[in-house]
Design a protein around this motif. Structure first.
Motif, PDB file in Angstrom:
ATOM      1  N   GLU A  43       0.849  -1.196   0.000  1.00  0.00           N
ATOM      2  CA  GLU A  43       0.000   0.000   0.000  1.00  0.00           C
ATOM      3  C   GLU A  43       0.881   1.242   0.000  1.00  0.00           C
ATOM      4  OE1 GLU A  43      -3.644   2.115   2.455  1.00  0.00           O
ATOM      5  OE2 GLU A  43      -3.042   0.081   2.982  1.00  0.00           O
ATOM      6  N   VAL A  44       0.964   1.885  -1.161  1.00  0.00           N
ATOM      7  CA  VAL A  44       1.756   3.113  -1.301  1.00  0.00           C
ATOM      8  C   VAL A  44       0.947   4.137  -2.080  1.00  0.00           C
ATOM      9  CG1 VAL A  44       4.056   2.075  -1.148  1.00  0.00           C
ATOM     10  CG2 VAL A  44       2.906   2.173  -3.340  1.00  0.00           C
ATOM     11  N   TYR A  45       1.172   5.385  -1.779  1.00  0.00           N
ATOM     12  CA  TYR A  45       0.492   6.498  -2.459  1.00  0.00           C
ATOM     13  C   TYR A  45      -1.023   6.306  -2.456  1.00  0.00           C
ATOM     14  CZ  TYR A  45       5.281   6.698  -4.246  1.00  0.00           C
ATOM     15  OH  TYR A  45       6.643   6.704  -4.354  1.00  0.00           O
ATOM     16  N   GLY A  46      -1.547   5.723  -1.392  1.00  0.00           N
ATOM     17  CA  GLY A  46      -2.992   5.552  -1.233  1.00  0.00           C
ATOM     18  C   GLY A  46      -3.600   4.442  -2.083  1.00  0.00           C
ATOM     19  N   ALA A  47      -2.785   3.575  -2.656  1.00  0.00           N
ATOM     20  CA  ALA A  47      -3.306   2.479  -3.490  1.00  0.00           C
ATOM     21  C   ALA A  47      -2.480   1.210  -3.267  1.00  0.00           C
ATOM     22  CB  ALA A  47      -3.256   2.877  -4.955  1.00  0.00           C
ATOM     23  N   MET A  48      -3.084   0.076  -3.577  1.00  0.00           N
ATOM     24  CA  MET A  48      -2.367  -1.189  -3.493  1.00  0.00           C
ATOM     25  C   MET A  48      -1.647  -1.412  -4.822  1.00  0.00           C
ATOM     26  SD  MET A  48      -2.866  -2.278  -0.505  1.00  0.00           S
ATOM     27  CE  MET A  48      -2.392  -3.981  -0.404  1.00  0.00           C
ATOM     28  N   MET A  49      -0.344  -1.706  -4.733  1.00  0.00           N
ATOM     29  CA  MET A  49       0.458  -1.926  -5.935  1.00  0.00           C
ATOM     30  C   MET A  49       1.285  -3.196  -5.772  1.00  0.00           C
ATOM     31  SD  MET A  49       1.926   1.905  -6.508  1.00  0.00           S
ATOM     32  CE  MET A  49       2.262   1.839  -8.247  1.00  0.00           C
ATOM     33  N   PRO A  50       1.602  -3.855  -6.881  1.00  0.00           N
ATOM     34  CA  PRO A  50       2.512  -5.007  -6.794  1.00  0.00           C
ATOM     35  C   PRO A  50       3.893  -4.527  -6.349  1.00  0.00           C
ATOM     36  CG  PRO A  50       1.460  -4.901  -8.959  1.00  0.00           C
ATOM     37  CD  PRO A  50       1.107  -3.653  -8.229  1.00  0.00           C
ATOM     38  N   LEU A  51       4.581  -5.345  -5.599  1.00  0.00           N
ATOM     39  CA  LEU A  51       5.910  -5.005  -5.079  1.00  0.00           C
ATOM     40  C   LEU A  51       6.866  -4.579  -6.195  1.00  0.00           C
ATOM     41  CD1 LEU A  51       7.915  -4.932  -2.685  1.00  0.00           C
ATOM     42  CD2 LEU A  51       8.426  -7.315  -3.197  1.00  0.00           C
ATOM     43  N   ASN A  52       6.788  -5.254  -7.346  1.00  0.00           N
ATOM     44  CA  ASN A  52       7.739  -4.949  -8.423  1.00  0.00           C
ATOM     45  C   ASN A  52       7.525  -3.574  -9.061  1.00  0.00           C
ATOM     46  OD1 ASN A  52       5.488  -5.412  -9.984  1.00  0.00           O
ATOM     47  ND2 ASN A  52       6.299  -7.226 -11.001  1.00  0.00           N
ATOM     48  N   GLN A  53       6.477  -2.852  -8.644  1.00  0.00           N
ATOM     49  CA  GLN A  53       6.262  -1.500  -9.156  1.00  0.00           C
ATOM     50  C   GLN A  53       6.797  -0.422  -8.215  1.00  0.00           C
ATOM     51  OE1 GLN A  53       2.242  -0.821 -10.441  1.00  0.00           O
ATOM     52  NE2 GLN A  53       2.305  -2.493 -11.922  1.00  0.00           N
ATOM     53  N   VAL A  54       7.280  -0.844  -7.043  1.00  0.00           N
ATOM     54  CA  VAL A  54       7.842   0.132  -6.099  1.00  0.00           C
ATOM     55  C   VAL A  54       9.265  -0.229  -5.674  1.00  0.00           C
ATOM     56  CG1 VAL A  54       5.616   0.906  -5.183  1.00  0.00           C
ATOM     57  CG2 VAL A  54       6.771  -1.014  -4.110  1.00  0.00           C
ATOM     58  N   ALA A  55       9.753  -1.384  -6.114  1.00  0.00           N
ATOM     59  CA  ALA A  55      11.083  -1.828  -5.697  1.00  0.00           C
ATOM     60  C   ALA A  55      11.656  -2.839  -6.688  1.00  0.00           C
ATOM     61  CB  ALA A  55      11.000  -2.473  -4.314  1.00  0.00           C
ATOM     62  N   THR A  56      12.950  -3.033  -6.585  1.00  0.00           N
ATOM     63  CA  THR A  56      13.647  -4.047  -7.381  1.00  0.00           C
ATOM     64  C   THR A  56      13.948  -5.234  -6.480  1.00  0.00           C
ATOM     65  OG1 THR A  56      14.701  -2.294  -8.648  1.00  0.00           O
ATOM     66  CG2 THR A  56      15.659  -4.480  -8.824  1.00  0.00           C
ATOM     67  N   VAL A  57      13.640  -6.429  -6.960  1.00  0.00           N
ATOM     68  CA  VAL A  57      13.888  -7.640  -6.177  1.00  0.00           C
ATOM     69  C   VAL A  57      14.996  -8.429  -6.860  1.00  0.00           C
ATOM     70  CG1 VAL A  57      12.887  -9.763  -5.266  1.00  0.00           C
ATOM     71  CG2 VAL A  57      11.461  -7.727  -5.504  1.00  0.00           C
ATOM     72  N   ASN A  58      16.010  -8.833  -6.083  1.00  0.00           N
ATOM     73  CA  ASN A  58      17.047  -9.704  -6.646  1.00  0.00           C
ATOM     74  C   ASN A  58      17.507 -10.705  -5.592  1.00  0.00           C
ATOM     75  OD1 ASN A  58      18.833  -8.328  -4.992  1.00  0.00           O
ATOM     76  ND2 ASN A  58      19.606  -7.033  -6.628  1.00  0.00           N
ATOM     77  N   ALA A  59      18.267 -11.679  -6.040  1.00  0.00           N
ATOM     78  CA  ALA A  59      18.763 -12.725  -5.151  1.00  0.00           C
ATOM     79  C   ALA A  59      20.293 -12.684  -5.158  1.00  0.00           C
ATOM     80  CB  ALA A  59      18.262 -14.092  -5.609  1.00  0.00           C
ATOM     81  N   PRO A  60      20.893 -11.879  -4.259  1.00  0.00           N
ATOM     82  CA  PRO A  60      22.350 -11.757  -4.253  1.00  0.00           C
ATOM     83  C   PRO A  60      23.066 -13.030  -3.782  1.00  0.00           C
ATOM     84  CG  PRO A  60      21.405 -10.576  -2.402  1.00  0.00           C
ATOM     85  CD  PRO A  60      20.260 -11.065  -3.232  1.00  0.00           C
ATOM     86  N   GLU A  61      22.376 -13.837  -2.991  1.00  0.00           N
ATOM     87  CA  GLU A  61      22.933 -15.091  -2.478  1.00  0.00           C
ATOM     88  C   GLU A  61      21.880 -16.176  -2.660  1.00  0.00           C
ATOM     89  OE1 GLU A  61      24.069 -14.586   1.636  1.00  0.00           O
ATOM     90  OE2 GLU A  61      24.628 -12.511   1.254  1.00  0.00           O
ATOM     91  N   PRO A  62      22.279 -17.447  -2.642  1.00  0.00           N
ATOM     92  CA  PRO A  62      21.309 -18.531  -2.840  1.00  0.00           C
ATOM     93  C   PRO A  62      20.207 -18.576  -1.775  1.00  0.00           C
ATOM     94  CG  PRO A  62      23.541 -19.361  -3.073  1.00  0.00           C
ATOM     95  CD  PRO A  62      23.653 -17.952  -2.601  1.00  0.00           C
ATOM     96  N   ARG A  63      20.484 -18.078  -0.577  1.00  0.00           N
ATOM     97  CA  ARG A  63      19.492 -18.154   0.494  1.00  0.00           C
ATOM     98  C   ARG A  63      19.089 -16.772   1.010  1.00  0.00           C
ATOM     99  NH1 ARG A  63      18.261 -22.855   1.908  1.00  0.00           N
ATOM    100  NH2 ARG A  63      17.725 -22.470   4.057  1.00  0.00           N
TER     101      ARG A  63
END
Length: 185
Positions: A43-63
Protein backbone atom coordinates in the motif's frame (compact mmCIF):
# COMPACT_ATOMS: atom_id res chain seq x y z
CA UNK A 1 -19.55 -21.09 -39.58
CA UNK A 2 -17.73 -23.87 -37.72
CA UNK A 3 -17.53 -23.54 -33.94
CA UNK A 4 -14.35 -25.59 -33.47
CA UNK A 5 -11.14 -23.56 -33.53
CA UNK A 6 -7.90 -25.51 -33.14
CA UNK A 7 -5.80 -22.39 -32.45
CA UNK A 8 -8.17 -21.30 -29.67
CA UNK A 9 -8.14 -24.78 -28.12
CA UNK A 10 -4.34 -24.85 -28.20
CA UNK A 11 -4.11 -21.31 -26.75
CA UNK A 12 -6.43 -22.21 -23.86
CA UNK A 13 -4.47 -25.38 -23.05
CA UNK A 14 -1.19 -23.44 -23.13
CA UNK A 15 -2.78 -20.91 -20.79
CA UNK A 16 -3.54 -23.65 -18.26
CA UNK A 17 0.09 -24.85 -18.37
CA UNK A 18 1.44 -21.28 -18.09
CA UNK A 19 -0.83 -20.61 -15.14
CA UNK A 20 0.47 -23.78 -13.45
CA UNK A 21 4.07 -22.72 -14.04
CA UNK A 22 3.47 -19.31 -12.44
CA UNK A 23 1.70 -20.97 -9.47
CA UNK A 24 4.62 -23.37 -9.04
CA UNK A 25 7.14 -20.51 -9.23
CA UNK A 26 5.45 -18.96 -6.21
CA UNK A 27 5.98 -22.09 -4.10
CA UNK A 28 8.91 -21.59 -1.79
CA UNK A 29 11.76 -24.02 -2.00
CA UNK A 30 14.92 -23.73 0.07
CA UNK A 31 16.49 -21.43 -2.53
CA UNK A 32 15.86 -17.73 -2.95
CA UNK A 33 13.72 -17.05 -6.02
CA UNK A 34 12.57 -13.54 -6.95
CA UNK A 35 9.21 -14.85 -8.19
CA UNK A 36 8.44 -15.76 -4.58
CA UNK A 37 7.56 -12.08 -4.00
CA UNK A 38 5.34 -11.72 -7.11
CA UNK A 39 2.06 -12.00 -5.16
CA UNK A 40 3.11 -9.32 -2.62
CA UNK A 41 0.94 -6.19 -2.70
CA UNK A 42 2.13 -2.96 -1.07
CA UNK A 43 0.00 0.00 0.00
CA UNK A 44 1.76 3.11 -1.30
CA UNK A 45 0.49 6.50 -2.46
CA UNK A 46 -2.99 5.55 -1.23
CA UNK A 47 -3.31 2.48 -3.49
CA UNK A 48 -2.37 -1.19 -3.49
CA UNK A 49 0.46 -1.93 -5.94
CA UNK A 50 2.51 -5.01 -6.79
CA UNK A 51 5.91 -5.01 -5.08
CA UNK A 52 7.74 -4.95 -8.42
CA UNK A 53 6.26 -1.50 -9.16
CA UNK A 54 7.84 0.13 -6.10
CA UNK A 55 11.08 -1.83 -5.70
CA UNK A 56 13.65 -4.05 -7.38
CA UNK A 57 13.89 -7.64 -6.18
CA UNK A 58 17.05 -9.70 -6.65
CA UNK A 59 18.76 -12.73 -5.15
CA UNK A 60 22.35 -11.76 -4.25
CA UNK A 61 22.93 -15.09 -2.48
CA UNK A 62 21.31 -18.53 -2.84
CA UNK A 63 19.49 -18.15 0.49
CA UNK A 64 18.79 -14.41 0.53
CA UNK A 65 16.47 -12.03 -1.29
CA UNK A 66 17.16 -8.30 -1.42
CA UNK A 67 14.42 -5.76 -2.07
CA UNK A 68 15.75 -2.34 -3.14
CA UNK A 69 12.94 0.18 -2.50
CA UNK A 70 13.05 3.11 -4.92
CA UNK A 71 11.43 5.73 -2.66
CA UNK A 72 12.75 5.91 0.91
CA UNK A 73 9.28 6.88 2.23
CA UNK A 74 7.90 3.50 1.07
CA UNK A 75 10.34 1.26 2.96
CA UNK A 76 8.02 0.59 5.93
CA UNK A 77 5.03 0.01 3.61
CA UNK A 78 7.03 -2.55 1.61
CA UNK A 79 8.13 -4.24 4.83
CA UNK A 80 4.47 -4.41 5.99
CA UNK A 81 3.38 -5.83 2.62
CA UNK A 82 5.98 -8.59 2.76
CA UNK A 83 4.97 -9.47 6.32
CA UNK A 84 1.24 -9.42 5.42
CA UNK A 85 1.84 -11.77 2.47
CA UNK A 86 2.44 -14.52 5.05
CA UNK A 87 5.33 -16.13 3.17
CA UNK A 88 7.22 -17.08 6.32
CA UNK A 89 9.93 -14.51 5.64
CA UNK A 90 11.45 -12.17 8.23
CA UNK A 91 12.28 -8.77 6.67
CA UNK A 92 15.41 -6.97 7.92
CA UNK A 93 15.67 -3.32 6.90
CA UNK A 94 19.01 -1.75 6.04
CA UNK A 95 18.43 1.79 4.72
CA UNK A 96 16.44 1.44 1.48
CA UNK A 97 17.25 -2.25 1.18
CA UNK A 98 15.17 -4.95 2.81
CA UNK A 99 16.95 -8.27 3.23
CA UNK A 100 14.95 -11.48 3.40
CA UNK A 101 16.92 -14.53 4.57
CA UNK A 102 15.32 -17.80 3.47
CA UNK A 103 14.65 -20.02 6.49
CA UNK A 104 15.35 -23.74 6.22
CA UNK A 105 12.33 -25.84 5.35
CA UNK A 106 11.36 -28.61 7.74
CA UNK A 107 10.71 -32.06 6.31
CA UNK A 108 7.02 -31.70 7.17
CA UNK A 109 6.78 -28.36 5.35
CA UNK A 110 8.56 -29.82 2.32
CA UNK A 111 5.98 -32.60 2.10
CA UNK A 112 3.14 -30.06 2.39
CA UNK A 113 4.64 -27.96 -0.42
CA UNK A 114 5.13 -31.03 -2.62
CA UNK A 115 1.49 -31.99 -2.03
CA UNK A 116 0.42 -28.44 -2.90
CA UNK A 117 2.42 -28.64 -6.16
CA UNK A 118 0.48 -31.81 -6.97
CA UNK A 119 -2.83 -30.04 -6.28
CA UNK A 120 -1.84 -27.17 -8.60
CA UNK A 121 -1.01 -29.71 -11.31
CA UNK A 122 -4.35 -31.43 -10.87
CA UNK A 123 -6.20 -28.11 -11.27
CA UNK A 124 -4.27 -27.45 -14.48
CA UNK A 125 -5.15 -30.93 -15.80
CA UNK A 126 -8.83 -30.31 -15.02
CA UNK A 127 -8.65 -27.03 -16.95
CA UNK A 128 -7.03 -28.81 -19.91
CA UNK A 129 -9.70 -31.53 -19.87
CA UNK A 130 -12.43 -28.87 -19.77
CA UNK A 131 -10.93 -27.28 -22.88
CA UNK A 132 -10.90 -30.72 -24.53
CA UNK A 133 -14.55 -31.26 -23.63
CA UNK A 134 -15.51 -27.87 -25.11
CA UNK A 135 -13.60 -28.67 -28.32
CA UNK A 136 -15.27 -32.10 -28.63
CA UNK A 137 -18.73 -30.55 -28.13
CA UNK A 138 -17.95 -27.94 -30.80
CA UNK A 139 -16.94 -30.68 -33.23
CA UNK A 140 -20.18 -32.59 -32.61
CA UNK A 141 -22.18 -29.40 -33.11
CA UNK A 142 -20.33 -28.70 -36.37
CA UNK A 143 -21.11 -32.23 -37.57
CA UNK A 144 -24.83 -31.86 -36.71
CA UNK A 145 -24.92 -28.60 -38.68
CA UNK A 146 -23.40 -30.52 -41.61
CA UNK A 147 -20.35 -28.21 -41.63
CA UNK A 148 -17.94 -31.12 -41.29
CA UNK A 149 -18.24 -34.82 -42.12
CA UNK A 150 -18.14 -37.64 -39.58
CA UNK A 151 -14.64 -38.57 -40.79
CA UNK A 152 -13.45 -34.98 -40.30
CA UNK A 153 -14.95 -34.93 -36.80
CA UNK A 154 -13.16 -38.14 -35.84
CA UNK A 155 -9.85 -36.92 -37.29
CA UNK A 156 -10.16 -33.59 -35.44
CA UNK A 157 -11.14 -35.37 -32.21
CA UNK A 158 -7.89 -37.33 -32.50
CA UNK A 159 -6.02 -34.03 -32.93
CA UNK A 160 -7.73 -32.61 -29.84
CA UNK A 161 -6.81 -35.73 -27.85
CA UNK A 162 -3.18 -35.47 -28.98
CA UNK A 163 -3.09 -31.82 -27.88
CA UNK A 164 -4.63 -32.82 -24.54
CA UNK A 165 -2.05 -35.56 -24.02
CA UNK A 166 0.78 -33.17 -24.90
CA UNK A 167 -0.32 -30.50 -22.41
CA UNK A 168 -1.12 -33.00 -19.65
CA UNK A 169 2.41 -34.40 -20.08
CA UNK A 170 3.84 -30.85 -19.78
CA UNK A 171 1.79 -30.36 -16.61
CA UNK A 172 3.07 -33.62 -15.10
CA UNK A 173 6.64 -32.74 -16.04
CA UNK A 174 6.45 -29.26 -14.45
CA UNK A 175 4.88 -30.60 -11.25
CA UNK A 176 7.37 -33.48 -10.99
CA UNK A 177 10.29 -31.10 -11.46
CA UNK A 178 8.96 -28.75 -8.75
CA UNK A 179 8.27 -31.59 -6.29
CA UNK A 180 11.80 -32.90 -6.80
CA UNK A 181 13.20 -29.40 -6.28
CA UNK A 182 11.20 -28.97 -3.06
CA UNK A 183 12.11 -32.36 -1.59
CA UNK A 184 15.85 -32.25 -2.41
CA UNK A 185 16.80 -28.72 -1.35
Amino acid sequence: MAQYDKADTQRRMEGAVDSLKSDLAGLRTGRANTSLLDPVQVEVYGAMMPLNQVATVNAPEPRMLAVQVWDKSNVSAVEKGITKANLGLNPMTDGQTIRLPMPDLTEERRKELAKLAGQYAEKAKIAIRNVRRDAMESLKTDEKKKEISEDDRKRMEDEVQKLTDKYVAQTDEAAEKKEKEILTQ
